[in-house]
Enzyme design. Structure first.
Site, short mmCIF file in Angstrom:
data_model
loop_
_atom_site.label_atom_id
_atom_site.label_comp_id
_atom_site.label_asym_id
_atom_site.label_seq_id
_atom_site.Cartn_x
_atom_site.Cartn_y
_atom_site.Cartn_z
N ASP A 292 -89.11 -21.65 16.37
CA ASP A 292 -87.76 -21.13 16.12
C ASP A 292 -86.84 -22.30 15.74
OD1 ASP A 292 -86.03 -18.44 17.08
OD2 ASP A 292 -84.89 -20.31 17.09
N ASN A 300 -75.88 -21.80 8.55
CA ASN A 300 -75.23 -20.71 7.81
C ASN A 300 -73.71 -20.87 7.85
OD1 ASN A 300 -77.38 -19.20 6.87
ND2 ASN A 300 -77.54 -17.97 8.72
N ASP A 309 -80.82 -19.86 3.57
CA ASP A 309 -82.02 -19.35 2.89
C ASP A 309 -82.88 -20.50 2.36
OD1 ASP A 309 -81.27 -16.79 3.37
OD2 ASP A 309 -80.83 -16.25 1.29
N GLU A 334 -85.10 -16.66 11.85
CA GLU A 334 -85.50 -18.07 11.73
C GLU A 334 -86.70 -18.36 12.62
OE1 GLU A 334 -83.68 -16.90 13.94
OE2 GLU A 334 -82.93 -18.37 15.36
N1 LIG Z 1 -79.51 -17.54 5.73
C1 LIG Z 1 -80.20 -16.71 6.50
N2 LIG Z 1 -79.88 -16.57 7.79
C2 LIG Z 1 -80.60 -15.74 8.57
C3 LIG Z 1 -81.66 -15.00 8.06
N3 LIG Z 1 -82.20 -14.26 9.09
C4 LIG Z 1 -81.46 -14.54 10.18
N4 LIG Z 1 -80.49 -15.45 9.88
C5 LIG Z 1 -79.48 -16.02 10.75
O1 LIG Z 1 -80.11 -16.86 11.71
C6 LIG Z 1 -79.17 -17.02 12.77
C7 LIG Z 1 -79.88 -17.09 14.10
O2 LIG Z 1 -78.96 -17.44 15.05
P1 LIG Z 1 -79.22 -17.49 16.58
O3 LIG Z 1 -80.22 -16.40 16.97
O4 LIG Z 1 -77.90 -17.49 17.30
O5 LIG Z 1 -80.01 -18.81 16.81
P2 LIG Z 1 -79.67 -20.32 16.46
O6 LIG Z 1 -78.34 -20.51 15.87
O7 LIG Z 1 -80.83 -20.83 15.64
O8 LIG Z 1 -79.70 -21.01 17.87
P3 LIG Z 1 -80.94 -21.37 18.76
O9 LIG Z 1 -82.11 -20.51 18.36
O10 LIG Z 1 -80.50 -21.06 20.17
O11 LIG Z 1 -81.23 -22.82 18.56
C8 LIG Z 1 -78.16 -15.86 12.68
O12 LIG Z 1 -76.90 -16.38 12.31
C9 LIG Z 1 -78.73 -14.98 11.57
O13 LIG Z 1 -77.71 -14.39 10.79
C10 LIG Z 1 -81.98 -15.14 6.69
O14 LIG Z 1 -82.91 -14.52 6.15
N5 LIG Z 1 -81.24 -16.00 5.95
#
Ligand SMILES: Nc1nc2c(ncn2[C@@H]2O[C@H](COP(=O)(O)OP(=O)(O)OP(=O)(O)O)[C@@H](O)[C@H]2O)c(=O)[nH]1
Length: 412
Positions: A292, A300, A309, A334
């Site tokens: 992860d 983002n 992306d 992610e």
């Molecule tokens: N650009 C993009 N963002 C995505 C996609 N799928 C999910 N996300 C974003 O990935 C982010 C995941 O955020 P969180 O689950 O809070 O996790 P994090 O910020 O990585 O924090 P930790 O996992 O705790 O380290 C969210 O803001 C989603 O909108 C995608 O296909 N493209």
């Protein structure tokens, strides 16, 4: 190298249209308005560089299809364009070894030509088995198929068909004569269907037998289609194209259903299918890693969704290249997953730790900005026949890696 298409055409309207179509198909048009000009152009050319020729039946210096003979003699698959559509001209054109003919200046026909060009391009990668006990028939059929750029393999017995299928996994079509030596043809088709589905291998039965029941018997035994001999080349090739188009459509649907749209990695559904395939045999070791990305939301939020992306795609490429021999998947968002069959625990831990370092030490270049990326990984090496149990354990370990400070592998 971009493939060329030789267009021999004297009408400026048709020429402009053909050029546009060829370019739209991603090919390079090479134009001649007379046979003499075509000869001159082709003198120093390599036929291998030409996908095909589109030749006008009637030219000022070649009024009776002489340019068609020239293109065929030069070993270029030849499509004829003709203003005349009477039965005589059609028969005269088809009597020459041409790929097909198209009547000129008809919008729908040009659509057909686009499909024909795309088919000729794709056929170059398609292997076809011609199974017929008579050498003369095999040779004639193989020559007809090669004219359409297919790669042909010939044999006379059912035993040889099986050997060829085993050796050539890219065979998409089997043309089988009812008189094939060895097993009874229809029984043999039924036997093949135990291994090769209709969606991966098209089988077309052929027969000169007057017995009208044979076509139904072939199809009920698992053949995709049947053609009675003597056949009209045009009809046979239409049927071949229909069946191969269908196989390709199924392949595309299957690929789309199993692939993550953003990264091109196999998706969750494909992951479970592949793990299940591995688990059909006894495995002494199995590990699962859940990966992860850390603080991905910040990427983002700071650089925009496009940057997010780009990071996902770059990390996916790194995971795929680092784990080319393993089962890799984007699980969603992610989160990625790697399944490691048959690797002892220590080796699995080393492998995943190296992957973590690889991700962390290669920031992603997005529009000339270097974006740092790290990943937390939960890795379980406790093998179980239930992969869902392993995933639950890996998820708990991933949580530990996150709470332990991120950018680390937590394993059991
Ligand atoms: N650009 C993009 N963002 C995505 C996609 N799928 C999910 N996300 C974003 O990935 C982010 C995941 O955020 P969180 O689950 O809070 O996790 P994090 O910020 O990585 O924090 P930790 O996992 O705790 O380290 C969210 O803001 C989603 O909108 C995608 O296909 N493209």
């Amino acid at each position: 190298m971009q493939q060329k298409v030789l267009i021999i055409e004297d009408s400026s309207t048709s020429l402009a249209l053909l050029k546009k179509l060829v370019e739209r198909a991603g090919l390079k048009p090479v134009v001649a308005t007379t046979l003499a000009e075509a000869r001159h152009i082709f003198l120093h050319s390599d036929p291998e560089h030409y996908l095909c020729a589109i030749v006008d039946y009637h030219l000022p210096d070649a009024p009776n299809g002489e340019a068609i003979d020239y293109a065929i003699e030069s070993f270029i698959p030849t499509i004829v364009s003709t203003g005349k559509l009477d039965a005589d001209t059609r028969n005269r054109v088809l009597a020459k070894d041409v790929v097909d003919y198209i009547p000129k200046e008809n919008a729908q026909v040009f659509d057909y030509l686009m499909r024909l060009l795309s088919r000729l391009e794709k056929n170059k990668g398609i292997e076809v088995i011609v199974a017929d006990p008579k050498r003369q028939n095999r040779t004639a059929m193989a020559a007809l198929l090669r004219r359409h750029n297919f790669i042909t393999l010939e044999c006379a017995t059912t035993e040889d068909v099986e050997t060829l299928l085993g050796k050539h996994p890219n065979v998409k079509l089997l043309l089988i004569d009812s008189e094939i030596k060895g097993e009874l043809a229809t029984q043999f088709v039924a036997h093949l269907r135990k291994t090769y589905s209709k969606e991966t291998l098209a089988i077309l039965g052929l027969s000169a037998d007057e017995n009208n029941l044979l076509s139904a018997r072939f199809i009920k035994s698992g053949a995709n289609d049947f053609v009675k001999k003597p056949f009209c080349h045009e009809e046979l090739l239409c049927r071949i194209t229909l069946n191969i188009d269908l196989i390709e459509k199924v392949e595309t649907i299957r690929r789309t259903a199993n692939t993550d749209y953003l990264t091109g990695l196999p998706n969750r559904r494909h992951f479970f299918y592949t793990v299940d395939q591995y688990q059909q045999a006894p495995l002494s070791h199995q590990s699962v890693a859940l990966i992860d990305l850390d603080h991905f939301k910040r990427i983002n939020d700071t650089y925009g969704h496009d940057a997010g992306d780009a990071v996902l795609k770059a990390v996916a490429r790194r995971i795929a290249s680092h784990c080319a021999d393993l089962v890799v998947s984007r699980f969603g968002g992610e989160e990625f997953c790697v399944y490691l069959p048959d690797l002892p625990s220590e080796a699995a831990i080393e492998r995943i730790e190296a992957l973590r370092q690889h991700i962390a030490s290669n920031p992603v270049n997005f529009k000339d900005q270097m974006l740092p990326v790290t990943a937390s990984i939960g890795l379980t090496t406790a093998s179980s026949t239930n992969v869902h149990e392993m995933l639950t354990r890996a998820d708990k370990l991933l949580y530990q890696a996150k709470t332990g400070g991120r950018n680390q592998v937590a394993h059991d």
